[in-house]
Design an enzyme around this catalytic site. Structure first.
Site, short mmCIF file in Angstrom:
data_model
loop_
_atom_site.label_atom_id
_atom_site.label_comp_id
_atom_site.label_asym_id
_atom_site.label_seq_id
_atom_site.Cartn_x
_atom_site.Cartn_y
_atom_site.Cartn_z
N GLU A 30 4.97 -4.02 12.28
CA GLU A 30 3.98 -2.95 12.05
C GLU A 30 2.80 -3.62 11.36
O GLU A 30 2.84 -3.88 10.16
CB GLU A 30 4.57 -1.87 11.13
CG GLU A 30 5.80 -1.18 11.68
CD GLU A 30 5.47 -0.12 12.72
OE1 GLU A 30 4.28 0.20 12.90
OE2 GLU A 30 6.41 0.36 13.36
N GLU A 55 8.80 3.17 14.23
CA GLU A 55 9.54 3.65 13.06
C GLU A 55 9.51 5.17 13.05
O GLU A 55 8.49 5.78 13.39
CB GLU A 55 8.94 3.07 11.78
CG GLU A 55 9.10 1.55 11.76
CD GLU A 55 8.74 0.90 10.43
OE1 GLU A 55 7.78 1.33 9.78
OE2 GLU A 55 9.45 -0.05 10.06
N ASN A 78 0.80 -1.23 0.00
CA ASN A 78 0.00 0.00 0.00
C ASN A 78 0.83 1.28 0.00
O ASN A 78 0.35 2.31 -0.46
CB ASN A 78 -1.06 -0.01 1.12
CG ASN A 78 -0.45 -0.14 2.49
OD1 ASN A 78 0.72 -0.45 2.65
ND2 ASN A 78 -1.26 0.08 3.51
N CYS A 134 -3.12 1.43 6.88
CA CYS A 134 -3.27 0.74 8.16
C CYS A 134 -3.81 1.66 9.25
O CYS A 134 -4.35 1.20 10.23
CB CYS A 134 -1.92 0.18 8.59
SG CYS A 134 -0.65 1.44 8.58
#
Ligand code: NAP
Length: 491
Positions: A260, A470, A159, A294
């Site tokens: 993640e 991150e 994505n 997400c």
């Protein structure tokens, strides 16, 4: 308008291992096509365990020299990479739109976002430092130093084909790690182009290795890394089931993990919210990449007193969204990544309708002449809490509205999920802001803000949305371990 690149050589069809662009040993390939019209863009290697092992060999060999390269120099090379990415922003943005389908303006935006991580970690590299610890006994010197963990396997989803790989490779390299990477089957081309630019920036052979694979062969490639004791870390972004599999499968070699994973973000609109700002925030958070993110709100809870007004304002905005291919600059919602994704979205909409939801906007596959991968932006009211839309990631342009009366009810419903990535709420009350921000179980809370991602912020989840962060000053931690040095007998 057709999407062509000024630099045609940024469309690559090889793996990059030990500084060489190469095919799969058995010659297997996989096709990459444009989800807008299913047209073939390129063929890339469909790699096996053989290429995965070669990549790990190369990364392992390159590690000693790369970790010994001064951090300042590593930062300079990352800066050169950043400059090249920025210089090719238009081409990279077009490539993202071509293989992933997002509107052109979003493709360009993703390049900036990806580049921001490279720049951030270029600047973090020279700041790596340890600690001198006050020794509790005389005659000792105690130090804590940061060391790179070693070879890192990077596995990314489709994505955000540029941003996901950049925000893993940049901190890995800054910390002194070397990388083996496997991009998603649907979107390997952007990653390959980024790696080509890293090569041009002078990042040495073997420091970044990239291996493409189809969905069918991906487990074989990743298993080779999971079994390899030299691979010391897995950095994965993707779905929760695959994340759990990686956690289990890396137990034998006890690799460090960053996961993640998926989300199920709530978006709460309280009666004391600025409704126009809340509509704006929801539009930005929900419809970016057609809802295929997400952190996009999956469930929208609106307090009774403002539900009607909020739904009316939102319906106007959702109905006005322009659906179409990235080749049309007016498009705001591109195709979904594939037909499976469209089918899942439609099943979720049907399920909500069956459970009593009211369709306010959209709810169907868009005009057949566009192709099979388009869904109309959809707004549903009176969605039942049991609907699949509220429990599974829909990953599409669908907004389910749910009503609530009391603050505690909205917070409890928001937290009633195994996921904990992003959450959002809108309120003008200072005390409510503090209370709700404390109560929401999520790694990220957007307060009167729908666009939360930033290279300067720690991005990541809790619960089954994973662990690790991150970006930000914490972004290097996952790529380092701490070594304690104790020197005795000081005279
Ligand atoms: P996915 O199916 O989990 O795939 C992600 C990556 O894992 C791809 O490279 C995929 O390769 C690979 N993979 C699949 N099966 C594997 C296996 N058995 N062993 C090792 N690797 C495997 O997820 P996706 O559908 O691409 O991406 C959507 C998901 O990513 C959503 O759940 C979304 O929420 C999550 N996501 C999370 C974040 C975050 O920061 N938390 C950001 C973006 C997306 P193939 O493509 O070859 O199958």
């Amino acid at each position: 308008m057709t999407l062509t690149l000024e630099r045609g050589d940024l469309i690559l069809n090889s793996n990059y291992i030990a500084g060489r662009w190469c095919e799969a040993a058995d010659g297997a390939t996989l096709t990459v096509s444009n989800p807008a019209d299913m047209q073939l863009i390129a063929e890339v290697p469909d790699s096996s365990a053989e290429e995965a092992r070669a990549a790990a060999d190369a990364a392992h060999e390159a590690f000693a020299a790369w970790r010994a390269t001064p951090a300042k120099r590593r930062g300079e090379l990352l800066k050169r990479w950043h400059a090249l990415v920025m210089a090719h922003q238009e081409d990279l943005g077009r490539l993202i739109s071509l293989e992933q389908g997002k509107p052109l303006v979003e493709g360009q935006g993703e390049v900036l976002y990806a580049a921001s991580y490279i720049e951030w970690f270029a600047e973090e590299a020279p700041r790596i430092a340890g600690e001198m610890i006050a020794a509790p006994v005389a005659g000792r010197r105690m130090l804590a130093v940061k060391e790179p963990v070693g070879v890192v396997a990077v596995i990314t989803p489709w994505n955000f084909p540029a941003a996901m790989i950049a925000r893993k490779i940049a901190p890995a390299l800054a910390a002194g790690c070397t990388v083996v990477a496997k991009p998603a089957e649907d979107t390997p081309l952007t990653s390959l182009a980024l790696v080509r630019l890293a090569e041009e920036a002078g990042i040495p052979a073997g420091v970044i290795n990239i291996v493409c694979a189809s969905r069918g062969r991906t487990p074989e490639v990743v298993d080779a890394w999971l079994e390899d004791a030299r691979v010391r870390k897995i950095s994965f972004t993707g779905s929760t089931p695959v994340g759990k599999h990686l956690a289990r499968a890396s137990a034998d070699t006890l690799k460090k993990l960053s996961l993640e994973l998926g989300g199920n973000a709530p978006f709460i609109v309280f009666k004391d919210a600025d409704l126009d700002a809340a509509v704006e925030g929801l539009m930005a958070a929900k419809f970016r990449n057609g809802g295929q993110t997400c952190v996009c709100p999956n469930r929208v809870y609106v307090q009774d007193a403002v539900l009607g007004a909020f739904a009316d304002k939102l319906a106007v905005r959702v109905a006005a969204l322009r659906v179409g291919p990235a080749s049309d600059p007016a498009s705001q919602i591109g195709p979904m990544i594939n037909t499976r994704a469209v089918d899942k979205i439609l099943v979720h909409i049907d399920d909500a309708l069956t459970q009593g939801a009211r369709l306010l906007v959209g709810g169907e596959r868009v005009r057949a002449d566009l192709g099979p991968n388009y869904v109309s932006p959809t707004l549903l009211a009176d969605v039942a809490p049991a609907a699949r839309l509220c429990h599974e990631e829909t990953f599409g342009p669908v907004v389910p509205l749910l009503r609530f009366e009391a603050e505690e009810e909205a917070v409890a419903a928001s937290n009633a999920t195994p996921f904990g990535l992003a959450s959002y709420f809108y309120s003008e009350s200072v005390s409510r802001i503090h209370r709700v921000a404390d109560a929401l179980e999520a790694g990220i809370v957007g307060i009167n803000e729908g666009a939360v991602a930033s290279e300067a912020a720690p991005f990541g989840g809790i619960k089954e949305s994973g662990y690790g962060r991150e970006g930000s000053v914490h972004g290097l931690d996952d790529y380092q371990h701490i070594k304690y040095l104790c020197q005795g007998n000081l005279r």
